[in-house]
Scaffold this motif. Structure first.
Motif, PDB file in Angstrom:
ATOM      1  N   PHE A 292     128.556  82.515 -65.274  1.00  0.00           N
ATOM      2  CA  PHE A 292     127.582  83.586 -65.072  1.00  0.00           C
ATOM      3  C   PHE A 292     128.067  84.883 -65.695  1.00  0.00           C
ATOM      4  CE2 PHE A 292     127.239  80.655 -61.487  1.00  0.00           C
ATOM      5  CZ  PHE A 292     125.884  80.357 -61.488  1.00  0.00           C
ATOM      6  N   GLU A 293     127.108  85.717 -66.008  1.00  0.00           N
ATOM      7  CA  GLU A 293     127.372  87.085 -66.409  1.00  0.00           C
ATOM      8  C   GLU A 293     126.234  87.942 -65.877  1.00  0.00           C
ATOM      9  OE1 GLU A 293     126.582  88.089 -70.616  1.00  0.00           O
ATOM     10  OE2 GLU A 293     126.297  85.914 -70.886  1.00  0.00           O
TER      11      GLU A 293
ATOM     12  N   ILE B 256     136.654  78.140 -55.050  1.00  0.00           N
ATOM     13  CA  ILE B 256     135.763  79.284 -54.912  1.00  0.00           C
ATOM     14  C   ILE B 256     135.602  79.621 -53.432  1.00  0.00           C
ATOM     15  CG2 ILE B 256     134.505  78.769 -57.028  1.00  0.00           C
ATOM     16  CD1 ILE B 256     132.267  77.616 -55.253  1.00  0.00           C
ATOM     17  N   SER B 257     135.113  80.824 -53.154  1.00  0.00           N
ATOM     18  CA  SER B 257     134.852  81.268 -51.779  1.00  0.00           C
ATOM     19  C   SER B 257     133.479  81.922 -51.743  1.00  0.00           C
ATOM     20  CB  SER B 257     135.919  82.256 -51.321  1.00  0.00           C
ATOM     21  OG  SER B 257     135.894  83.419 -52.136  1.00  0.00           O
TER      22      SER B 257
ATOM     23  N   LEU C 187     129.919  86.161 -58.652  1.00  0.00           N
ATOM     24  CA  LEU C 187     129.421  85.089 -59.521  1.00  0.00           C
ATOM     25  C   LEU C 187     130.003  85.187 -60.929  1.00  0.00           C
ATOM     26  CD1 LEU C 187     125.622  84.559 -58.751  1.00  0.00           C
ATOM     27  CD2 LEU C 187     127.523  83.009 -58.312  1.00  0.00           C
ATOM     28  N   VAL C 188     130.242  86.416 -61.390  1.00  0.00           N
ATOM     29  CA  VAL C 188     130.752  86.567 -62.748  1.00  0.00           C
ATOM     30  C   VAL C 188     132.163  85.993 -62.878  1.00  0.00           C
ATOM     31  CG1 VAL C 188     129.307  88.555 -63.288  1.00  0.00           C
ATOM     32  CG2 VAL C 188     131.530  88.913 -62.185  1.00  0.00           C
ATOM     33  N   ASP C 189     132.818  85.659 -61.760  1.00  0.00           N
ATOM     34  CA  ASP C 189     134.161  85.075 -61.788  1.00  0.00           C
ATOM     35  C   ASP C 189     134.149  83.579 -61.509  1.00  0.00           C
ATOM     36  OD1 ASP C 189     135.506  87.467 -62.371  1.00  0.00           O
ATOM     37  OD2 ASP C 189     135.505  88.054 -60.261  1.00  0.00           O
TER      38      ASP C 189
ATOM     39  N   THR D 119     127.542  87.728 -55.207  1.00  0.00           N
ATOM     40  CA  THR D 119     128.547  86.747 -54.789  1.00  0.00           C
ATOM     41  C   THR D 119     127.990  85.326 -54.778  1.00  0.00           C
ATOM     42  OG1 THR D 119     127.981  86.955 -52.456  1.00  0.00           O
ATOM     43  CG2 THR D 119     129.617  88.498 -53.336  1.00  0.00           C
ATOM     44  N   VAL D 120     128.901  84.387 -54.551  1.00  0.00           N
ATOM     45  CA  VAL D 120     128.507  82.988 -54.401  1.00  0.00           C
ATOM     46  C   VAL D 120     127.579  82.833 -53.199  1.00  0.00           C
ATOM     47  CG1 VAL D 120     129.372  80.658 -53.892  1.00  0.00           C
ATOM     48  CG2 VAL D 120     130.581  82.116 -55.527  1.00  0.00           C
TER      49      VAL D 120
END
Length: 811
Positions: A464-465, A443-444, A449-451, A492-493
């Motif tokens: 997440f969704e 992750i980056s 977040l949904v990914d 985002t993260v």
């Protein structure tokens, strides 16, 4: 003339007696009237008939006095007695008794000012203080901040049950002992999630892929040969063949043919009945390998024929042959595979396919396994996509999958009808190769977040969704308040990390120059979200499995987001300290939760420094959901006394509330010391000076006339100021009934002020001033007045008798 005047003189005496009886009767009638002042009648002589003014002394006479006959009496004055009446306690807190000079000021029906000593008050429907006869009591009111407005008289109000107040916290007093000889904080608690996966990258789909175990092609067929002239050197020859597909994959080799001896000058060898691939097979060519036992044991490529060709003429001399036959194969066992994509430039690799297989291979004669219809990457490698394929195989006696081979971008491009591969690499060879990374790409910070994906075994789940995420963290095994984050397609993260930093109350170094250096807060480490707490065991972070609850934007109930955070080194954090919780109040009386945490930050031979950090889950900053509302350093000396506090102010933002923002108050550390008992830190809140909202429940009126309201929250406020007036000549006041007086022409102007000032008397609350009528004295005065009246009547009777005698003489 004498008898006639005697009649009128006697009549004036009777009139005076009547007046006296009227006044005494009024005194007696008002003996129980609160605040009543009795009256006294004062008389004066009326006209005089002068018979002689007298004469002065002379040489011959000694002089004579005037001779004057009085012609009666008149009422010179009806004066009130304003002496103090008896004070009697009552059960009504609105009853007021005046001790000393002065009058209450009330409002007349025309708005004029009137005055009374009767302090029997009550409230009307508008919560105004009124007399028993309905006049409003006047005084000074208060403004919105309960400050007395001494500018204009107005009706006084006591809004019981209606008035509401709250008091904003200004000070919080802390007590306790901090361990100056405890452990200085040097190591932070570090917690991290499990491995998280970038789910935005392409994932290979193996749903169409197949495995086939390949054995010897037509192993029961015998290859016939015949000797004809050619360039083959003398020797003993044997052959083996393999099938080759369009992608260059080669099948296992056939059985060894019968040996053929070539003698003399040499010649050529013709092969017939070459075995063929089965119908519909991907194999398009046949490789023929030859061995000359007189030269070596290896089989070398002698030539290639198209599938369907059953003959081959071998005339090649030794030394001119092609590649050596790779006769390696797999051991007996069941085999499974994973396939990944990779980027040939960056080396980044996707997460693997679902598990392919298993398929069982018979280890006799080195079998191979054919993988057909392998997935092909479709994304652009120049923009972070993939262009190659990697194959991983499970070892027979292990659950680990190791790298077998790569299919390059060029090989994929050259594949005519799908990518395929034949595996013949033994376990012993690949055991040292890298294992498959089941997690896939890291992750980056900028990843939506949904990914974000997590893996549980072979199951990959999008964590997440879009929706509302509720997060409840913890510190030192204490739960923190729940904070919410709205997740959209662009969240985002990094947004999640910042949100969690704020929610967990992690102090970043930038908040204060003197804050100890450290990488406090969140980051990404090895594709895990990682948080470093501030120093001190009281600041150690904790996040359990139920910490995240997500309510989907599409509807439905909240469900847990399965992210497990664990300490990298449990129990590693250090730093002595303690925490204290307190409820403070904003300007609307709303309760605000605040936690103050301490940690021993530094110690020298002469002092100790303790870092304090205040957090509030009710903080509402302009941006984000930050909970840190203050930090500073407490310094104690060798005696444990506090010598300095670098900052003691806390500011809680209330931007989403109509309350005054920020709520600012001071932490008072003066009662904290560095003398912890038995080495146990203790920090407590002894009190704070704010109050929640409360309604007016009771009141009291002081001697100076201040009306003090008491509210249900325990606070008190000034509701108004009773005003009084005094006059230079009280007897100059005009009585107008209803226990009221009006200013008269001879009373002087009213001097208005608060009770107990400028000669004005004081007030006793819950008491009344009784009438000062003296019943005994009034009865005596009544007897005297009656006697006076009877005396006058006797005079008239006597005159009447004399007149009768006079008339009788005339007859």
């Amino acid at each position: 003339m004498g008898l006639q005047s005697a009649l009128t003189t006697a009549l004036t005496g009777m009139n005076a007696a009547e007046t006296s009886i009227d006044v005494v009767g009024n005194n007696v009638a008002n003996a129980n009237t609160v605040g009543f002042k009795e009256s006294n009648v004062n008389f004066a002589t009326q006209f005089l008939q002068t018979q002689s003014i007298g004469s002065a002394p002379t040489d011959g006479r000694g002089g004579t006095n005037p001779r004057q006959v009085g012609l009666g009496v008149k009422v010179a004055e009806i004066a009130q007695d304003f002496n103090q009446g008896t004070i009697e306690i009552s059960s009504n807190p609105l009853d007021l008794a005046i001790q000393g000079d002065g009058f209450f000021i009330v409002e007349g029906s025309q708005g004029e000012q009137l005055y009374t000593r009767n302090g029997q008050f009550k409230t009307n429907a508008e919560n105004e203080i009124v007399t028993i006869t309905g006049q409003r009591v006047l005084g000074y009111g208060v403004d919105a901040d309960f400050n007395v407005q001494s500018t204009v008289l107005q009706p006084l109000q006591i809004p019981l049950g209606q008035s509401a107040v709250a008091q904003e916290t200004q000070n919080v007093i802390l007590t306790g002992g901090l361990d100056a000889e405890g452990t200085v904080g040097t190591i932070s608690e570090v917690i991290q999630s499990g491995v998280l996966i970038d789910g935005s990258k392409e994932v290979p789909d193996s749903s169409s892929s197949t495995l086939t175990a390949l054995t010897l092609p037509l192993e029961s067929t015998t290859i016939a040969s015949s000797a004809t002239p050619g360039a083959v050197t003398p020797g003993t020859y044997s052959y083996r063949v393999t099938f080759v597909d369009n992608d260059g994959n080669e099948s296992p080799a056939s059985n060894v043919t019968a040996s053929l001896v070539v003698a003399g000058a040499g010649g050529s060898i013709d092969l017939t009945n070459i075995p063929q691939p089965s119908g519909g097979s991907e194999f398009s060519t046949i490789n023929v390998y030859r061995n000359n036992s007189a030269v070596n044991t290896d089989y070398e490529l002698a030539g290639t024929v198209a599938a369907g060709t059953t003959t081959f003429s071998d005339g090649s001399a030794d030394g001119s042959l092609g590649t050596t036959l790779d006769n390696t194969g797999l051991d007996s066992g069941a085999y499974s595979y994973y396939v990944t994509y990779y980027n040939s430039v960056s080396g980044e690799e996707s997460r693997p396919t679902a598990r392919i297989g298993p398929v069982t291979a018979d280890g006799t004669n080195a079998p191979r396994i054919r993988l057909d219809n392998l997935p092909e990457p479709s994304t652009d490698p120049t923009t972070g996509g993939y262009d190659g394929v990697r194959i991983y195989r499970k070892l027979r006696n292990s659950e680990s999958f190791h790298f077998v081979d790569s299919i390059t971008p060029a090989e994929i491009a050259a594949a005519s009808s799908g990518v395929s591969y034949i595996d013949n690499t033994p376990d012993a060879v690949i055991a040292a190769n890298a294992e498959v990374d089941l997690e896939g790409p890291d992750i980056s910070f900028g990843l939506p977040l949904v990914d974000v994906v997590s893996r549980q075994g072979s199951t990959y789940t999008n964590l997440f969704e879009e929706g509302e995420l509720a997060f409840t963290g913890g510190k030192a095994d204490r739960s923190l308040a729940t904070r919410n984050l709205t997740i959209t397609s662009t969240t985002t993260v990094q947004d999640l990390i910042s949100f969690m930093e704020d929610s967990l109350g992690i102090v970043k170094t930038a908040l204060e120059d003197s804050f100890p250096a450290g990488n406090y807060g969140g980051t990404i480490s090895d594709s895990r979200i990682q948080f470093t707490s501030n120093l001190g065991v009281e600041n150690a972070l904790s996040i359990d499995l139920s910490a995240f609850q997500l309510t989907p934007a599409s509807g439905g109930v909240a469900d847990s987001v399965p992210i497990q955070f664990n300490s990298t080194v449990p129990g590693q954090s250090n730093g002595s300290g303690d925490s204290a919780d307190v409820i403070v109040y904003d300007s609307l009386g709303s309760p605000i939760r605040v936690r103050v945490t301490t940690v021993l930050e530094e110690r020298s031979g002469t002092s100790a420094k303790f870092r304090w950090v205040a957090t509030s889950p009710d903080n509402q900053p302009e941006l984000g959901v930050g909970t840190v509302v203050g930090t500073g350093v407490i310094t104690t000396d060798g005696n444990g006394d506090v010598t300095a506090v670098s900052n003691n102010r806390v500011a809680v933002d209330r931007r989403d509330s109509p309350a005054a923002s920020p709520l600012e108050f001071e932490l008072d550390f003066s009662q904290v010391n560095g003398l912890a008992q038995d080495g146990n830190d203790s920090l407590n809140v002894s009190r704070q000076d704010g109050f929640p909202a409360g309604t007016l429940t009771s009141f009291s009126i002081t001697e100076s006339g201040s009306i003090e309201g008491v509210y249900s929250n325990g606070s008190s406020r000034t509701l108004g100021q009773v005003l009084m007036a005094r006059f230079a000549n009280n007897n100059g006041l005009e009585q107008i009934g209803d226990n009221l007086f009006a200013a008269g022409v001879n009373s002087g102007l009213p001097i208005q002020d608060v009770p107990s000032s400028q000669g004005i008397g004081s007030i006793t609350s819950g008491a009344v001033e009784l009438s000062n009528s003296d019943i005994g004295q009034n009865l005596i005065e009544l007897i005297l007045a009656s006697t006076q009246y009877r005396g006058g009547a006797r005079v008239i009777t006597a005159v009447q008798e004399l007149l009768d005698e006079l008339l009788a003489i005339s007859r």
